[in-house]
Write a protein that holds these residues in place. Structure first.
Motif, PDB file in Angstrom:
ATOM      1  N   TYR A   8       0.771  -1.184   0.093  1.00  0.00           N
ATOM      2  CA  TYR A   8      -0.122  -0.008   0.048  1.00  0.00           C
ATOM      3  C   TYR A   8       0.974   1.239   0.059  1.00  0.00           C
ATOM      4  O   TYR A   8       1.733   1.442   0.821  1.00  0.00           O
ATOM      5  CB  TYR A   8      -0.740  -0.088   1.370  1.00  0.00           C
ATOM      6  N   TRP A  38      -2.881  11.469   0.975  1.00  0.00           N
ATOM      7  CA  TRP A  38      -3.397  12.169  -0.310  1.00  0.00           C
ATOM      8  C   TRP A  38      -4.821  11.612  -0.568  1.00  0.00           C
ATOM      9  O   TRP A  38      -5.588  12.418  -1.238  1.00  0.00           O
ATOM     10  CB  TRP A  38      -2.495  11.797  -1.459  1.00  0.00           C
ATOM     11  N   GLU A  39      -5.059  10.556  -0.261  1.00  0.00           N
ATOM     12  CA  GLU A  39      -6.404  10.050  -0.387  1.00  0.00           C
ATOM     13  C   GLU A  39      -7.450  10.803   0.423  1.00  0.00           C
ATOM     14  O   GLU A  39      -7.094  11.082   1.956  1.00  0.00           O
ATOM     15  CB  GLU A  39      -6.521   8.586  -0.080  1.00  0.00           C
ATOM     16  N   LYS A  45      -8.541   9.497   8.203  1.00  0.00           N
ATOM     17  CA  LYS A  45      -7.530   8.842   8.529  1.00  0.00           C
ATOM     18  C   LYS A  45      -7.261   8.804   9.706  1.00  0.00           C
ATOM     19  O   LYS A  45      -6.270   9.399  10.368  1.00  0.00           O
ATOM     20  CB  LYS A  45      -6.514   9.118   7.637  1.00  0.00           C
TER      21      LYS A  45
END
Length: 144
Positions: free
Chosen positions: A40, A112-113, A117
């Motif tokens: 990942y 970035w996504e 998180k």
């Protein structure tokens, strides 16, 4: 541990590896999911020798917490036409103490996504290895 039999491949010191880890914009986390390796991409920061990254709930988190993992960064210097690679193996834990989370959130760990998180992960390195080598000019190689 990364090794090479090529005579011009340079093995990097731990200090050189850590410097490259600190400068890399993105790394790859290797975990085992259902008995198979998965990788990942993650944004990370290095703090006091540990690698930190944020993630959401799910497969990556479940596979990493409390497990041995691999973390790799690499790069290419167009000016010197050299490539490099750093590999870290270590144990991944979730940073759970509130005061520690608040202190570490000041580090530049910005995924970035989009999306939440909320899990801050730490990889404590057990091994760090790296190498630098002259990169092959693939366009020239395939043109001949």
């Amino acid at each position: 541990m990364q090794t090479s039999t090529h005579p011009r491949t340079q093995q990097l010191t731990t200090e050189q590896c850590i410097a490259l880890l600190q400068d890399a914009a993105i790394g790859r986390l290797g975990v085992i999911v259902a008995g198979r390796p998965e990788i990942y991409p993650v944004n990370h920061a290095v703090h006091e020798g540990d690698i930190l990254f944020r993630t959401g709930s799910g497969t990556k988190l479940d596979a990493a917490v409390g497990e041995h993992v691999a973390f790799e960064v690499d790069g290419y210097d167009a000016e010197t036409k050299t490539a490099w690679s750093v590999l870290v193996t270590g144990f991944a834990t979730e940073v759970a103490r509130l005061h520690e989370v608040l202190d570490l959130l000041r580090l530049p760990v910005f995924p970035w996504e989009p999306g939440a998180k909320p899990h801050l992960m730490r990889i404590h390195p057990e091994t760090i290895s790296g190498r630098r080598f002259a990169a092959v000019d693939l366009l020239r190689t395939f043109a001949t």
